[in-house]
Design a protein around this motif. Sequence first.
Motif, PDB file in Angstrom:
ATOM      1  N   TRP A 220       0.869  -1.270   0.008  1.00  0.00           N
ATOM      2  CA  TRP A 220       0.045   0.057   0.048  1.00  0.00           C
ATOM      3  C   TRP A 220       0.836   1.358  -0.073  1.00  0.00           C
ATOM      4  CZ3 TRP A 220      -4.369   1.955  -1.128  1.00  0.00           C
ATOM      5  CH2 TRP A 220      -4.708   3.360  -0.594  1.00  0.00           C
ATOM      6  N   ARG A 221       2.026   1.171   0.776  1.00  0.00           N
ATOM      7  CA  ARG A 221       2.815   2.547   0.731  1.00  0.00           C
ATOM      8  C   ARG A 221       3.404   2.564  -0.575  1.00  0.00           C
ATOM      9  NH1 ARG A 221       4.270   0.490   5.898  1.00  0.00           N
ATOM     10  NH2 ARG A 221       6.120  -0.783   4.974  1.00  0.00           N
ATOM     11  N   GLU A 222       3.853   1.584  -1.272  1.00  0.00           N
ATOM     12  CA  GLU A 222       4.208   1.684  -2.699  1.00  0.00           C
ATOM     13  C   GLU A 222       3.453   2.301  -3.527  1.00  0.00           C
ATOM     14  OE1 GLU A 222       7.472   1.744  -5.124  1.00  0.00           O
ATOM     15  OE2 GLU A 222       7.458   0.844  -3.259  1.00  0.00           O
ATOM     16  N   PHE A 223       2.197   1.765  -3.410  1.00  0.00           N
ATOM     17  CA  PHE A 223       1.062   2.338  -4.193  1.00  0.00           C
ATOM     18  C   PHE A 223       0.563   3.686  -3.960  1.00  0.00           C
ATOM     19  CE2 PHE A 223      -3.592   2.642  -4.856  1.00  0.00           C
ATOM     20  CZ  PHE A 223      -3.927   2.278  -6.121  1.00  0.00           C
ATOM     21  N   SER A 224       0.407   4.054  -2.745  1.00  0.00           N
ATOM     22  CA  SER A 224      -0.109   5.224  -2.470  1.00  0.00           C
ATOM     23  C   SER A 224       0.818   6.437  -2.406  1.00  0.00           C
ATOM     24  CB  SER A 224      -0.683   5.338  -0.803  1.00  0.00           C
ATOM     25  OG  SER A 224       0.228   4.997  -0.027  1.00  0.00           O
ATOM     26  N   SER A 225       2.082   5.949  -2.699  1.00  0.00           N
ATOM     27  CA  SER A 225       3.243   7.193  -2.606  1.00  0.00           C
ATOM     28  C   SER A 225       3.375   7.627  -4.170  1.00  0.00           C
ATOM     29  CB  SER A 225       4.415   6.387  -2.189  1.00  0.00           C
ATOM     30  OG  SER A 225       4.929   5.639  -3.021  1.00  0.00           O
ATOM     31  N   ARG A 226       2.726   7.253  -5.188  1.00  0.00           N
ATOM     32  CA  ARG A 226       2.800   7.416  -6.322  1.00  0.00           C
ATOM     33  C   ARG A 226       1.459   8.103  -6.918  1.00  0.00           C
ATOM     34  NH1 ARG A 226       7.739   4.941  -7.932  1.00  0.00           N
ATOM     35  NH2 ARG A 226       8.484   3.328  -6.805  1.00  0.00           N
ATOM     36  N   PRO A 227       1.400   9.405  -6.985  1.00  0.00           N
ATOM     37  CA  PRO A 227       0.092  10.006  -7.602  1.00  0.00           C
ATOM     38  C   PRO A 227      -0.087   9.569  -8.903  1.00  0.00           C
ATOM     39  CG  PRO A 227       1.593  11.571  -6.327  1.00  0.00           C
ATOM     40  CD  PRO A 227       2.296  10.384  -6.649  1.00  0.00           C
ATOM     41  N   TRP A 228       0.609   9.105  -9.943  1.00  0.00           N
ATOM     42  CA  TRP A 228       0.125   8.926 -11.097  1.00  0.00           C
ATOM     43  C   TRP A 228      -0.423   7.408 -11.017  1.00  0.00           C
ATOM     44  CZ3 TRP A 228       2.168   4.473 -12.875  1.00  0.00           C
ATOM     45  CH2 TRP A 228       3.603   3.817 -12.433  1.00  0.00           C
ATOM     46  N   LEU A 229       0.106   6.646  -9.990  1.00  0.00           N
ATOM     47  CA  LEU A 229      -0.340   5.122  -9.875  1.00  0.00           C
ATOM     48  C   LEU A 229      -1.610   5.199  -9.413  1.00  0.00           C
ATOM     49  CD1 LEU A 229       0.094   2.331 -10.155  1.00  0.00           C
ATOM     50  CD2 LEU A 229       1.365   2.207  -8.038  1.00  0.00           C
ATOM     51  N   TRP A 230      -1.992   5.806  -8.177  1.00  0.00           N
ATOM     52  CA  TRP A 230      -3.302   5.539  -7.642  1.00  0.00           C
ATOM     53  C   TRP A 230      -4.560   6.516  -8.247  1.00  0.00           C
ATOM     54  CZ3 TRP A 230      -5.248  10.230  -6.063  1.00  0.00           C
ATOM     55  CH2 TRP A 230      -4.403  11.168  -5.328  1.00  0.00           C
ATOM     56  N   GLY A 231      -3.830   7.580  -9.001  1.00  0.00           N
ATOM     57  CA  GLY A 231      -4.758   8.510  -9.708  1.00  0.00           C
ATOM     58  C   GLY A 231      -5.532   7.519 -10.824  1.00  0.00           C
ATOM     59  N   ILE A 232      -4.550   6.921 -11.768  1.00  0.00           N
ATOM     60  CA  ILE A 232      -5.152   6.238 -12.925  1.00  0.00           C
ATOM     61  C   ILE A 232      -6.047   4.848 -12.401  1.00  0.00           C
ATOM     62  CG2 ILE A 232      -4.375   5.003 -14.881  1.00  0.00           C
ATOM     63  CD1 ILE A 232      -2.288   6.952 -15.509  1.00  0.00           C
ATOM     64  N   VAL A 233      -5.505   4.388 -11.218  1.00  0.00           N
ATOM     65  CA  VAL A 233      -6.088   3.191 -10.809  1.00  0.00           C
ATOM     66  C   VAL A 233      -7.552   3.738 -10.181  1.00  0.00           C
ATOM     67  CG1 VAL A 233      -6.595   1.399  -8.966  1.00  0.00           C
ATOM     68  CG2 VAL A 233      -4.401   1.713 -10.330  1.00  0.00           C
ATOM     69  N   LEU A 234      -7.819   5.039  -9.833  1.00  0.00           N
ATOM     70  CA  LEU A 234      -8.964   5.570  -9.223  1.00  0.00           C
ATOM     71  C   LEU A 234      -9.773   5.786 -10.811  1.00  0.00           C
ATOM     72  CD1 LEU A 234     -10.949   6.471  -6.932  1.00  0.00           C
ATOM     73  CD2 LEU A 234      -9.797   8.796  -7.292  1.00  0.00           C
ATOM     74  N   GLN A 235      -9.166   6.332 -11.615  1.00  0.00           N
ATOM     75  CA  GLN A 235      -9.817   6.857 -12.767  1.00  0.00           C
ATOM     76  C   GLN A 235     -10.617   5.378 -13.717  1.00  0.00           C
ATOM     77  OE1 GLN A 235      -6.924   7.098 -15.987  1.00  0.00           O
ATOM     78  NE2 GLN A 235      -8.480   7.742 -17.600  1.00  0.00           N
ATOM     79  N   PHE A 236      -9.710   4.368 -13.450  1.00  0.00           N
ATOM     80  CA  PHE A 236     -10.392   3.189 -14.245  1.00  0.00           C
ATOM     81  C   PHE A 236     -11.349   2.394 -13.365  1.00  0.00           C
ATOM     82  CE2 PHE A 236      -7.372   3.856 -17.555  1.00  0.00           C
ATOM     83  CZ  PHE A 236      -8.001   3.060 -18.690  1.00  0.00           C
ATOM     84  N   SER A 237     -11.346   2.556 -12.062  1.00  0.00           N
ATOM     85  CA  SER A 237     -12.232   1.957 -11.146  1.00  0.00           C
ATOM     86  C   SER A 237     -13.625   2.611 -11.304  1.00  0.00           C
ATOM     87  CB  SER A 237     -11.873   2.287  -9.720  1.00  0.00           C
ATOM     88  OG  SER A 237     -12.129   3.632  -9.323  1.00  0.00           O
ATOM     89  N   ILE A 238     -13.832   3.898 -11.972  1.00  0.00           N
ATOM     90  CA  ILE A 238     -14.879   4.476 -12.323  1.00  0.00           C
ATOM     91  C   ILE A 238     -15.098   4.120 -13.783  1.00  0.00           C
ATOM     92  CG2 ILE A 238     -16.215   6.761 -12.655  1.00  0.00           C
ATOM     93  CD1 ILE A 238     -14.540   7.562 -10.082  1.00  0.00           C
ATOM     94  N   ALA A 239     -14.324   4.444 -14.606  1.00  0.00           N
ATOM     95  CA  ALA A 239     -14.319   4.071 -16.266  1.00  0.00           C
ATOM     96  C   ALA A 239     -14.567   2.729 -16.453  1.00  0.00           C
ATOM     97  CB  ALA A 239     -13.227   4.539 -16.772  1.00  0.00           C
ATOM     98  N   ASN A 240     -13.926   1.688 -15.873  1.00  0.00           N
ATOM     99  CA  ASN A 240     -14.536   0.310 -16.156  1.00  0.00           C
ATOM    100  C   ASN A 240     -15.772   0.089 -15.576  1.00  0.00           C
ATOM    101  OD1 ASN A 240     -11.996  -0.139 -17.354  1.00  0.00           O
ATOM    102  ND2 ASN A 240     -10.906  -1.215 -15.471  1.00  0.00           N
ATOM    103  N   ALA A 241     -16.188   0.327 -14.698  1.00  0.00           N
ATOM    104  CA  ALA A 241     -17.407   0.263 -13.954  1.00  0.00           C
ATOM    105  C   ALA A 241     -18.502   0.744 -14.994  1.00  0.00           C
ATOM    106  CB  ALA A 241     -17.626   0.629 -12.523  1.00  0.00           C
ATOM    107  N   LEU A 242     -18.423   2.086 -15.479  1.00  0.00           N
ATOM    108  CA  LEU A 242     -19.392   2.648 -15.943  1.00  0.00           C
ATOM    109  C   LEU A 242     -19.429   1.991 -17.620  1.00  0.00           C
ATOM    110  CD1 LEU A 242     -18.980   6.203 -15.025  1.00  0.00           C
ATOM    111  CD2 LEU A 242     -20.823   4.595 -14.380  1.00  0.00           C
ATOM    112  N   ALA A 243     -18.371   1.783 -18.311  1.00  0.00           N
ATOM    113  CA  ALA A 243     -18.336   1.113 -19.486  1.00  0.00           C
ATOM    114  C   ALA A 243     -18.766  -0.251 -19.564  1.00  0.00           C
ATOM    115  CB  ALA A 243     -16.937   1.270 -20.133  1.00  0.00           C
TER     116      ALA A 243
END
Length: 426
Positions: A220-243
């Motif tokens: 989690w520290r590795e994941f949450s320390s990189r804004p590009w990583l968690w930002g895009i994962v959050l983006q796709f959590s919504i985009a994948n669900a809606l698509a």
Amino acid sequence: MTRAATPRPRRARPAWAGRNYTLLTAAAFVTNLGGQGALIASAFAVLETGGDGGDVGLVAAARTLPLVLFLLIGGAVADRLPRHHVMVAANTLNFLSQGVFAALVLLGEPMLWQMLLLSALGGTGQAFFGPASEGMLLSSVSGSQAGRAFAVYRTAMQGASLGGAALGGAMVAAIGPGWVLAADAAAFAVAGSLRAFLDVSHIPQRAEPQGLFADLREGWREFSSRPWLWGIVLQFSIANALAGAADAVYGPLVARDHLGGAAPWGIALGFFGAGTVVGALLMTRWHPRRLLLVGTLCVFPYAFPAAALAVPAPIVVLCAVMFLSGLTVEVFGVSWMTALHQEIPEDKLSRVSAYDWFGSVALVPVALALAGPAETTFGRSPALWGCAAAVVAVTAAVLCVPDVRNLRLRTPDPSPDPEGAVGRLG
């Protein structure tokens, strides 16, 4: 006297396609070919026993729920144990569960609870397999040709998925769902056998693990320390669900009411699959410097199918839109894998991949469950326009993250032996 030049031996494969990479690609091709047909077969197996659409949804959900529940644990386990052992064990579980499912269908009428249980076992296997597989693939490629290697791998996967869906549908109609499920079980056996020969000697010895929950916190520290990583994962959590809601729920309804039924919708989905194959082939030649900027810009067309269904557009237009969406989202997929390969330390790859997978699928069941009520409340067309608008909005939002705009492709010195050096940066 001029001495004749000694001819150089011809390589059977490119330098970047090492032994592990070749085994992983072959195994992924086999399982994707069988898996796509099995998705169709399991639905028809439920229907042939007298089940309805709700029962089909329950069996699908039974596979998704353990996938969501066990993904993070699967990632931690894959970074603690040899990844190929985790992959083979998961393939064995999938082989057994799918084999029993096939036997029940072939020998009689399986009960709904049996199909739910077997689907849940399959999802559990996938939860442990996915992070281990991605970590193994990312650690098996090194040097400046990593992007090309990932593109070829995804070409094989997407091509197998496209062919497997067409072949599976034809086989279900010709010989019944039981035999297609049996073929998928055999595919897991073959793929597991190939993965058993993977070599992990090039992977550095890991430090003594401190415990499962400590490993999860470190991931989690590795994941949450990189804004590009968690930002895009959050983006796709919504985009994948809606698509996913647009494709799985609204698409068949629009096809039934406006496009002529299931056949045109199947053709449209086939165009999406063809687009992913072309996109992966494109990325074998194109290596954008700004990986995530280009990849994220290519996510905007992911909203187009929902918009086309909202109109609803003629089938020719819908097929063109689906093809473009598949092509561009595959550009993102290769860029994303290349970024993970470049930026994430090898010993944390599976845990980070698990958080990535978890974010990508966690909201899908929620969106599928809410799609029907949203149609009742707002109407089908407004609900589809809402899906399209939300995908555009979250994609635009992630472009506000500086690292997404600025992360650049680095080209390390080529390694003559992809299995001999991990070549990890960061």
